[in-house]
Write a protein that holds these residues in place. Structure first.
Motif, PDB file in Angstrom:
ATOM      1  N   UNK A   1    -134.550  55.487 -97.090  1.00  0.00           N
ATOM      2  CA  UNK A   1    -133.720  56.587 -96.595  1.00  0.00           C
ATOM      3  C   UNK A   1    -132.248  56.342 -96.910  1.00  0.00           C
ATOM      4  N   UNK A   2    -131.795  55.127 -96.685  1.00  0.00           N
ATOM      5  CA  UNK A   2    -130.398  54.785 -96.970  1.00  0.00           C
ATOM      6  C   UNK A   2    -130.128  54.885 -98.466  1.00  0.00           C
ATOM      7  N   UNK A   3    -131.069  54.412 -99.293  1.00  0.00           N
ATOM      8  CA  UNK A   3    -130.902  54.507-100.746  1.00  0.00           C
ATOM      9  C   UNK A   3    -130.799  55.965-101.181  1.00  0.00           C
ATOM     10  N   UNK A   4    -131.637  56.823-100.625  1.00  0.00           N
ATOM     11  CA  UNK A   4    -131.577  58.245-100.958  1.00  0.00           C
ATOM     12  C   UNK A   4    -130.243  58.853-100.582  1.00  0.00           C
ATOM     13  N   UNK A   5    -129.749  58.489 -99.411  1.00  0.00           N
ATOM     14  CA  UNK A   5    -128.452  59.009 -98.974  1.00  0.00           C
ATOM     15  C   UNK A   5    -127.324  58.509 -99.863  1.00  0.00           C
ATOM     16  N   UNK A   6    -127.371  57.245-100.242  1.00  0.00           N
ATOM     17  CA  UNK A   6    -126.347  56.689-101.121  1.00  0.00           C
ATOM     18  C   UNK A   6    -126.385  57.340-102.502  1.00  0.00           C
TER      19      UNK A   6
ATOM     20  N   UNK B   1    -127.373  60.358-103.156  1.00  0.00           N
ATOM     21  CA  UNK B   1    -126.820  61.706-102.984  1.00  0.00           C
ATOM     22  C   UNK B   1    -125.298  61.660-102.913  1.00  0.00           C
ATOM     23  N   UNK B   2    -124.762  60.698-102.178  1.00  0.00           N
ATOM     24  CA  UNK B   2    -123.299  60.566-102.087  1.00  0.00           C
ATOM     25  C   UNK B   2    -122.685  60.224-103.443  1.00  0.00           C
ATOM     26  N   UNK B   3    -123.341  59.362-104.201  1.00  0.00           N
ATOM     27  CA  UNK B   3    -122.836  59.013-105.534  1.00  0.00           C
ATOM     28  C   UNK B   3    -122.847  60.231-106.448  1.00  0.00           C
ATOM     29  N   UNK B   4    -123.895  61.037-106.369  1.00  0.00           N
ATOM     30  CA  UNK B   4    -123.981  62.250-107.184  1.00  0.00           C
ATOM     31  C   UNK B   4    -122.875  63.227-106.796  1.00  0.00           C
ATOM     32  N   UNK B   5    -122.653  63.398-105.513  1.00  0.00           N
ATOM     33  CA  UNK B   5    -121.580  64.300-105.072  1.00  0.00           C
ATOM     34  C   UNK B   5    -120.211  63.771-105.496  1.00  0.00           C
ATOM     35  N   UNK B   6    -120.033  62.474-105.466  1.00  0.00           N
ATOM     36  CA  UNK B   6    -118.777  61.888-105.916  1.00  0.00           C
ATOM     37  C   UNK B   6    -118.545  62.154-107.398  1.00  0.00           C
ATOM     38  N   UNK B   7    -119.610  62.035-108.204  1.00  0.00           N
ATOM     39  CA  UNK B   7    -119.491  62.336-109.633  1.00  0.00           C
ATOM     40  C   UNK B   7    -119.148  63.801-109.858  1.00  0.00           C
ATOM     41  N   UNK B   8    -119.779  64.687-109.098  1.00  0.00           N
ATOM     42  CA  UNK B   8    -119.478  66.115-109.229  1.00  0.00           C
ATOM     43  C   UNK B   8    -118.028  66.394-108.848  1.00  0.00           C
ATOM     44  N   UNK B   9    -117.557  65.743-107.816  1.00  0.00           N
ATOM     45  CA  UNK B   9    -116.173  65.927-107.389  1.00  0.00           C
ATOM     46  C   UNK B   9    -115.212  65.427-108.448  1.00  0.00           C
ATOM     47  N   UNK B  10    -115.526  64.290-109.057  1.00  0.00           N
ATOM     48  CA  UNK B  10    -114.684  63.763-110.136  1.00  0.00           C
ATOM     49  C   UNK B  10    -114.617  64.736-111.304  1.00  0.00           C
ATOM     50  N   UNK B  11    -115.765  65.322-111.668  1.00  0.00           N
ATOM     51  CA  UNK B  11    -115.775  66.289-112.764  1.00  0.00           C
ATOM     52  C   UNK B  11    -114.946  67.523-112.417  1.00  0.00           C
TER      53      UNK B  11
END
Length: 87
Positions: free
Chosen positions: A28-33, A35-45
């Motif tokens: 569960x924690x890995x899935x959440x992390x 997701x957060x990494x993906x959102x961070x990449x989208x924000x950077x783009x």
């Protein structure tokens, strides 16, 4: 009747259940992390895209202050010319 599980067997069963719960928690924690990494990449783009758009807007508007100064100088020149002619 069945004999109650011995103490070491009960501990082994409890540890196996605990191991399963810990694995589930880590998943569960890995899935959440992830997701957060993906959102961070989208924000950077998105930030990069906005930065590029702002740069293009800044490049497009540079002549405006120069044109304003030029129009002001021409107006001043015409005013001085009219004053010189009228005298």
């Amino acid at each position: 009747m069945t004999d109650p599980p011995s103490e070491p067997a009960a501990v082994a069963v409890a540890l196996a259940e605990l191991r399963g719960e810990v694995r589930e928690g880590f998943a569960t924690v890995n899935g959440s992390l992830n997701l957060l990494a993906q959102r961070g990449d989208q924000t950077d783009r998105r930030l990069d895209d906005h930065e590029q758009r702002l740069d293009s807007l800044e490049r497009a508007r540079w002549p405006l202050p120069s044109l304003a100064a030029l129009v002001g100088a021409i107006g001043l020149g015409l005013t001085l010319w009219q004053l010189a002619r009228g005298s």
